[in-house]
Every structure is written in structure tokens, then in C-alpha cells.
Write an enzyme that holds these catalytic residues in place. Structure first.
Site, mmCIF file in Angstrom:
data_model
loop_
_atom_site.group_PDB
_atom_site.id
_atom_site.type_symbol
_atom_site.label_atom_id
_atom_site.label_comp_id
_atom_site.label_asym_id
_atom_site.label_seq_id
_atom_site.Cartn_x
_atom_site.Cartn_y
_atom_site.Cartn_z
ATOM 1 C CG HIS A 383 29.061 -22.849 28.961
ATOM 2 N ND1 HIS A 383 29.890 -22.058 29.723
ATOM 3 C CD2 HIS A 383 28.365 -21.991 28.171
ATOM 4 C CE1 HIS A 383 29.699 -20.786 29.416
ATOM 5 N NE2 HIS A 383 28.780 -20.720 28.461
ATOM 6 C CG ASP A 387 33.204 -19.114 32.831
ATOM 7 O OD1 ASP A 387 32.261 -19.906 33.016
ATOM 8 O OD2 ASP A 387 33.819 -18.544 33.758
#
Length: 412
Positions: A383, A387
Site C-alpha cells: 500500500h 493505492d
């Protein structure tokens, strides 16, 4: 003349290895380039061959030892002759000569024969533990050598087959000892230690997250059934599901380049090519050889590459070069029956696609409940770089390509 067998060059940045198996015994005759020691590195198992023909005079190492490149493994007596087996002495008939030998006794007797001299220590231990006769087992290892897995499979087959009534009536020592609890300590192989460190490092460093979707496999199954015979006839390879997912992943990675990228310090490295690491199960652990330039390869070439990797993984002949780099990983837990999982990324990559088993499930199509062959797919990603929108979109592209394979032909 005595000749030294040394640890060969193991690959870029690899300076040491562990002794996995001694493939020969002292006094055995060896040919030029015949493997005598199996070495385990961080990623692969390699074999050290004899540079000359002769007889093994001495081993300088033992199983489990750590050795560096160039270290002496054994001494070969060039031109020597193998030690002759001692002649069997005549024996008087024992009082129980008419009684059939037990399985452990047969195994020990077989290990004492000349035919067993090429067995590795691990295989010898398995033979004694399971009480099987190694001379009755067909080896699947390199050059027909017997592996530990061969012994275990033979023992399981022996257990599943009906035993004679007389043998069943005589309890084995293990069965007689009720309440016995045993444990065994086995040192982790170098490869398993490396796998543990890398996976833990991935958890400690990356911000891991997994997104899921499900795929209707009807279209892929239909096209595979329709063309599998023609495909095999033309390309001499079976048409599997992995090539479909590899090509579908290429579409997603081209559209969402972040999923094919990696973090290097404070920079993001984007790749304009797709090198897919394919998780393959090997005897010593999971390995991830790389299908290079998968985006420009045909279905047939991808299938050939994967089949070759699987074969060489079982034989222990994968090289360091086979597993270098890679920009994205596909792991197929479905071959083992897994329904759903959260795969972990293969650093320094930023994403991994997890495939699972196909099973018939009720789904809604055009307002009606129908049965379709469905598969859960999972995308684990870092992450810090990717995204949620990008991850979900990439997985959706893969889903759409599998449900409508025409998309892979027209790059849609």
C-alpha cells in the site's frame, strides 16, 4: 593421483552453501562430471560433480555443514578401483528361518546390500523409518535416483494395500507401546531459512493489503476444452489455465503500471516489460522462477516455460539465473485445494496474484440463479506504492479478461 572436488561458483552474490546430501560413499567409483555432493543455497539446490574418474577416497564435509565457494568437498583417487564388497559367509539355518522377516528387518537387510550404496543419508533414514525395501521402489530423482518422497509414497501405498492376515495379527513394537509420544528436531534447510527471513521482512517492511474478487471460469474452460487437442498437437504442450492468467495479468500491469513497479529507496522503479515470477513447489520449499517478457510471449511459450520450471524444480536443477528479478508474481494455491488466501508479496516486488480452486457455485445471471465454475482470486499489494483504487482496478481487469478471453486478443 589425488584430486580435490571443490565447491563450484554458486551464482552472483552467493558465497556459501550448506551440504544437503552426500550422493556417494567413500570407496564408490565415480565418472567424470558425476554428481557426488548436493549443495543447498539460499534459492536453489546445486550439485558438485567429480572433475575426474576415479574412486572417492575421503569426504571433507558432512551433511549440514556450511561451506564457502572454493572449499574442498572430497578427495578423488584418480584411476583407483572401487572397494570390493565382502564375500557373504555361509550361515547355518536359524531356528526361525521359516518365519517371514518383518518390514524393518527387510529394510535393514536391503540397506546392507551393494544396491543401496547410492542412497543419500536422508533416503536411508526414510527407508529405515518406514520399513520399505528400496530395491522395489522406482526412483524419480535425477538419473533415476531414489528420493525421500519416493520412499514415503511407497510406504503410503504399502499401508493402503491389504496386509496378509498373519502379518496383521502380529502387533508391531510401535503399536504395542501405547501412549508413546515422539518428536523429532530437524535443522531448517538454508532455503527454508531464507524463505522465512524474506517473508518476515516483507511483513515488517511493506504495508500489505489484499483485495479479492471472484471469476467465472466458464469461458476459459470452454475455450480450453475446444482447442486443447489442436493446441497440444501444434505446440507439443498442454494448454493450462496459467497462461490465461499470465496474459490477463499483463493487460492489467500495462494499464496499472504501479502494480508492476517497485520501491528502491525513495524512488519508484517502473518497468515497461513484464517478468512474471511463477510460484512452483519444490522438494525443499517454494521457488519462484521467472517467465521473462511474458507480455510479448505466446500462450504456448508461457506454458512451455512453466512446464520446464516445474520439471526442473522437482529435479533440483533450477539455477540462480532462473529466479533473478521478476516484476510480479502469480501463486496458484488452487492446485492444493485452497479456496481463499492472502498471498504475500515477493520482495522487492509490490504485488502478487493468488489463484484458488475452481468449484461450482450458484450465481445470478440475467436475473436467474445458475451454477457456474467459480474461482476466488486475490491481489496482495504494498500500500506504500499501490493505492486501493489501482489494486481493485487491476484485479477487475484480470477478472474481465478471464471471463471474456477475446479481450486478451484485442488488448482491451
Amino acid at each position: 593421483m589425488a584430486t580435490e572436488v571443490k565447491v563450484p561458483t554458486l551464482g552472483e552474490s552467493v558465497t556459501e552453501a550448506s551440504i544437503g546430501e552426500l550422493l556417494k560413499n567413500v570407496g564408490d567409483a565415480v565418472a567424470v562430471d558425476e554428481p557426488i555432493v548436493s549443495l543447498e543455497t539460499d534459492k536453489v539446490a546445486v550439485e558438485a560433480p567429480s572433475p575426474v574418474a576415479g574412486v572417492i577416497k575421503e569426504f571433507k564435509v558432512a551433511v549440514g555443514d556450511t561451506v564457502e565457494v572454493g572449499a574442498v568437498l572430497a578427495i578423488i583417487d584418480e584411476g583407483g578401483t572401487a572397494a570390493a564388497a565382502p564375500a557373504a559367509e555361509p550361515k547355518a539355518a536359524a531356528p526361525d528361518a521359516g518365519v517371514e522377516k518383518t518390514a524393518p528387518a527387510q529394510a535393514k537387510e536391503a540397506l546392507g546390500s551393494d544396491a543401496s550404496q547410492t542412497l543419500s543419508p536422508a533416503v536411508r533414514r526414510a527407508v529405515l523409518e518406514h520399513g520399505v525395501d528400496p530395491s522395489t521402489i522406482k526412483g524419480t530423482g535425477k538419473d533415476g535416483r531414489l528420493t525421500k518422497e519416493d520412499v514415503i509414497a511407497a510406504a503410503q501405498a504399502k499401508t493402503s494395500s491389504p496386509a496378509p492376515a498373519q502379518a496383521a495379527s502380529a502387533p508391531t513394537p510401535a503399536a504395542a507401546a501405547t501412549g508413546e509420544r515422539r518428536e523429532e528436531r530437524v535443522k531448517m534447510t538454508r532455503m527454508r531459512q531464507t524463505i522465512a527471513k524474506r517473508l518476515k521482512s516483507a511483513q515488517d517492511t511493506a504495508a500489505l493489503l489484499t483485495t479479492f474478487n471472484d471469476v467465472d471460469m466458464s469461458a476459459v474452460i470452454e475455450s480450453r476444452e475446444r482447442y486443447k487437442d489442436l493446441f497440444a498437437k501444434k505446440h507439443d504442450i498442454k494448454l493450462g489455465f496459467m497462461s490465461y492468467f499470465a496474459k490477463a495479468a499483463c493487460l492489467a500491469l500495462k494499464d496499472i503500471p504501479g502494480v508492476n513497479a517497485q520501491i528502491d529507496g525513495d524512488e519508484i522503479v517502473y518497468h515497461d516489460y513484464v517478468d512474471i515470477s511463477v510460484a512452483v513447489s519444490a522438494p525443499n520449499g517454494l521457488v519462484v522462477p521467472v517467465v521473462r517478457d511474458a507480455d510479448s510471449k505466446s500462450f504456448a511459450q508461457i506454458e512451455k516455460d512453466i512446464a520446464d520450471f516445474g520439471k526442473r524444480a522437482k529435479e533440483g536443477t533450477l539455477t540462480m539465473e532462473d529466479m533473478k528479478d521478476g516484476t510480479f508474481t502469480i501463486s496458484n494455491g488452487g492446485v492444493f485445494g485452497g479456496l481463499m488466501s492472502t498471498p504475500i508479496i515477493n520482495p522487492p516486488q509490490s504485488a502478487v496474484l493468488g489463484l484458488h480452486r475452481i468449484e461450482d457455485r450458484p450465481v445470478v445471471r440475467n436475473g436467474e440463479i445458475v451454477i457456474r465454475p467459480m474461482m476466488y482470486i486475490a491481489l496482495s499489494y504494498d500500500h506504500r506504492l499501490i493505492d486501493g483504487r489501482e489494486a481493485v482496478t487491476a484485479l477487475k481487469i484480470i477478472k474481465e479478461a478471464i471471463e471474456d478471453p477475446t479481450r486478451m486478443l484485442i488488448d482491451l
